[in-house]
Design a protein around this motif. Structure first.
Motif, PDB file in Angstrom:
ATOM      1  N   TYR A   8       0.883  -1.160   0.000  1.00  0.00           N
ATOM      2  CA  TYR A   8       0.000   0.000   0.000  1.00  0.00           C
ATOM      3  C   TYR A   8       0.924   1.213   0.000  1.00  0.00           C
ATOM      4  CZ  TYR A   8      -4.131   2.771   1.458  1.00  0.00           C
ATOM      5  OH  TYR A   8      -5.174   3.681   1.517  1.00  0.00           O
ATOM      6  N   ASN A   9       1.314   1.657  -1.197  1.00  0.00           N
ATOM      7  CA  ASN A   9       2.376   2.648  -1.286  1.00  0.00           C
ATOM      8  C   ASN A   9       1.919   4.024  -0.811  1.00  0.00           C
ATOM      9  OD1 ASN A   9       1.158   4.099  -3.491  1.00  0.00           O
ATOM     10  ND2 ASN A   9       1.916   2.534  -4.902  1.00  0.00           N
ATOM     11  N   LEU A  10       2.893   4.909  -0.681  1.00  0.00           N
ATOM     12  CA  LEU A  10       2.627   6.222  -0.093  1.00  0.00           C
ATOM     13  C   LEU A  10       1.679   7.039  -0.965  1.00  0.00           C
ATOM     14  CD1 LEU A  10       3.441   7.938   2.369  1.00  0.00           C
ATOM     15  CD2 LEU A  10       5.235   8.953   0.975  1.00  0.00           C
ATOM     16  N   ASN A  11       1.792   6.917  -2.272  1.00  0.00           N
ATOM     17  CA  ASN A  11       0.892   7.661  -3.151  1.00  0.00           C
ATOM     18  C   ASN A  11      -0.558   7.222  -2.950  1.00  0.00           C
ATOM     19  OD1 ASN A  11       2.905   9.209  -4.331  1.00  0.00           O
ATOM     20  ND2 ASN A  11       3.258   7.776  -5.994  1.00  0.00           N
ATOM     21  N   SER A  12      -0.778   5.915  -2.869  1.00  0.00           N
ATOM     22  CA  SER A  12      -2.139   5.411  -2.660  1.00  0.00           C
ATOM     23  C   SER A  12      -2.665   5.820  -1.289  1.00  0.00           C
ATOM     24  CB  SER A  12      -2.162   3.884  -2.794  1.00  0.00           C
ATOM     25  OG  SER A  12      -1.801   3.486  -4.099  1.00  0.00           O
ATOM     26  N   LEU A  13      -1.793   5.729  -0.273  1.00  0.00           N
ATOM     27  CA  LEU A  13      -2.192   6.115   1.077  1.00  0.00           C
ATOM     28  C   LEU A  13      -2.552   7.592   1.135  1.00  0.00           C
ATOM     29  CD1 LEU A  13      -2.467   5.182   4.034  1.00  0.00           C
ATOM     30  CD2 LEU A  13      -0.046   5.713   4.344  1.00  0.00           C
ATOM     31  N   SER A  14      -1.757   8.421   0.464  1.00  0.00           N
ATOM     32  CA  SER A  14      -2.025   9.862   0.439  1.00  0.00           C
ATOM     33  C   SER A  14      -3.331  10.154  -0.292  1.00  0.00           C
ATOM     34  CB  SER A  14      -0.870  10.590  -0.248  1.00  0.00           C
ATOM     35  OG  SER A  14       0.340  10.412   0.463  1.00  0.00           O
ATOM     36  N   HIS A  15      -3.502   9.521  -1.445  1.00  0.00           N
ATOM     37  CA  HIS A  15      -4.725   9.733  -2.235  1.00  0.00           C
ATOM     38  C   HIS A  15      -5.969   9.354  -1.429  1.00  0.00           C
ATOM     39  CE1 HIS A  15      -7.938   8.168  -4.876  1.00  0.00           C
ATOM     40  NE2 HIS A  15      -7.621   9.182  -5.668  1.00  0.00           N
ATOM     41  N   ASP A  16      -5.931   8.189  -0.798  1.00  0.00           N
ATOM     42  CA  ASP A  16      -7.102   7.703  -0.074  1.00  0.00           C
ATOM     43  C   ASP A  16      -7.389   8.549   1.163  1.00  0.00           C
ATOM     44  OD1 ASP A  16      -7.255   5.769  -1.990  1.00  0.00           O
ATOM     45  OD2 ASP A  16      -6.429   4.160  -0.747  1.00  0.00           O
ATOM     46  N   THR A  17      -6.324   9.056   1.802  1.00  0.00           N
ATOM     47  CA  THR A  17      -6.514   9.899   2.984  1.00  0.00           C
ATOM     48  C   THR A  17      -7.167  11.224   2.608  1.00  0.00           C
ATOM     49  OG1 THR A  17      -4.590   8.904   4.068  1.00  0.00           O
ATOM     50  CG2 THR A  17      -5.366  11.011   4.928  1.00  0.00           C
ATOM     51  N   ALA A  18      -6.672  11.845   1.532  1.00  0.00           N
ATOM     52  CA  ALA A  18      -7.262  13.105   1.078  1.00  0.00           C
ATOM     53  C   ALA A  18      -8.713  12.893   0.645  1.00  0.00           C
ATOM     54  CB  ALA A  18      -6.438  13.680  -0.077  1.00  0.00           C
ATOM     55  N   ALA A  19      -8.947  11.832  -0.113  1.00  0.00           N
ATOM     56  CA  ALA A  19     -10.310  11.547  -0.555  1.00  0.00           C
ATOM     57  C   ALA A  19     -11.226  11.249   0.629  1.00  0.00           C
ATOM     58  CB  ALA A  19     -10.302  10.369  -1.528  1.00  0.00           C
ATOM     59  N   GLY A  20     -10.671  10.572   1.643  1.00  0.00           N
ATOM     60  CA  GLY A  20     -11.459  10.249   2.828  1.00  0.00           C
ATOM     61  C   GLY A  20     -11.886  11.484   3.591  1.00  0.00           C
TER      62      GLY A  20
END
Length: 260
Positions: free
Chosen positions: A112-124
């Protein structure tokens, strides 16, 4: 997990938010999103949103907001306090991701790479605002940069600041690397304040900590393991060599039965 729990074990994440102003439920609002602490090897990563009615955007700009990197800590604190006073038309929310959560996400069996984690956190966070019935009609990258916690402020808020850690805590900073070497344990590695998935931390672990042989290490180097599947389609017909049973069956003393 709330902030006090994150302070104690530093393994998860927590969300903090202001009350939703009543005007933001009625009037069209603009929402800004920003992050702090994406690059450092120490400390949490913080994502933030801030929103206000489009009709009051001029009032927010009158505070003389600016990129947080251009403001002193005192100026950031003053602006944040002012925004808290203006809570009748300004709302905000934070998502704080601990270093341990970041590293275990990046190094898990399913990456679960940093880009995906960042994207999902912002979207959340945006989804959170919508779920609170904030009338979001425009999403932008303004506003939260003025007050979203810097790395230093995040450390201070979580009571994890160290005099040996610089304000940026970037991986190549000499004081940060010295702090990492000082606090590495030869058996247990780093405290959970450290993002152990970062290459800087991994390099210090390899040099300063004890070598670890994992259960699968020998299996990965086993010469009896079959080659790539493409090898079966080259060099003509090959004699198939017998393969050892899977480790699951070996460990339990199980054998294939040809008759009962």
């Amino acid at each position: 997990m709330d902030l006090s729990e994150l302070e104690r074990d530093n393994t998860g994440r927590c969300r903090l938010s202001s009350p939703v102003p009543a005007v933001c439920l009625k009037e069209p609002c603009v929402l800004g999103v920003d992050e702090a602490g994406r690059g450092p090897v120490l400390g949490p990563m913080v994502y933030a949103i801030c929103y206000c009615p489009l009709s009051r955007l001029a009032d927010l700009e009158a505070l003389k907001v600016a990129d947080s990197k251009t403001l002193t800590e005192n100026e950031r604190e003053r602006l944040f306090a002012k925004m808290e006073e203006d809570g009748d038309f300004v709302g905000w929310a934070l998502d704080i991701l601990s270093p341990n959560l970041i590293s275990t996400s990046m190094l898990g069996r399913v990456k679960y790479n940093l880009n995906s984690l960042s994207h999902d956190t912002a979207a959340g966070l945006i989804r959170y605002a919508l779920d609170q019935n904030v009338n979001v009609t425009q999403v932008s990258c303004w506003v939260t940069a003025l007050w979203s916690p810097s790395d230093k402020r995040a450390f201070k808020k979580l009571k994890l600041a160290s005099d040996a850690v610089t304000i940026t805590s970037v991986s190549l900073d000499p004081k940060t690397k010295a702090w990492l070497r000082k606090h590495v344990d030869p058996v247990f590695g780093f405290p959970q304040f450290v993002r152990f998935s970062w290459s800087t931390a991994q390099a210090i672990l390899e040099k300063e900590a004890e070598h670890v042989t994992w259960e699968d290490s020998e299996a990965e180097e086993d010469p009896e393991r079959p080659g790539k599947i493409t090898s079966y389609f080259s060099q003509g017909l090959q004699t198939c060599r017998p393969q050892a049973p899977h480790r699951y069956f070996q460990e339990r003393g199980l054998e294939a039965a040809s008759s009962l």
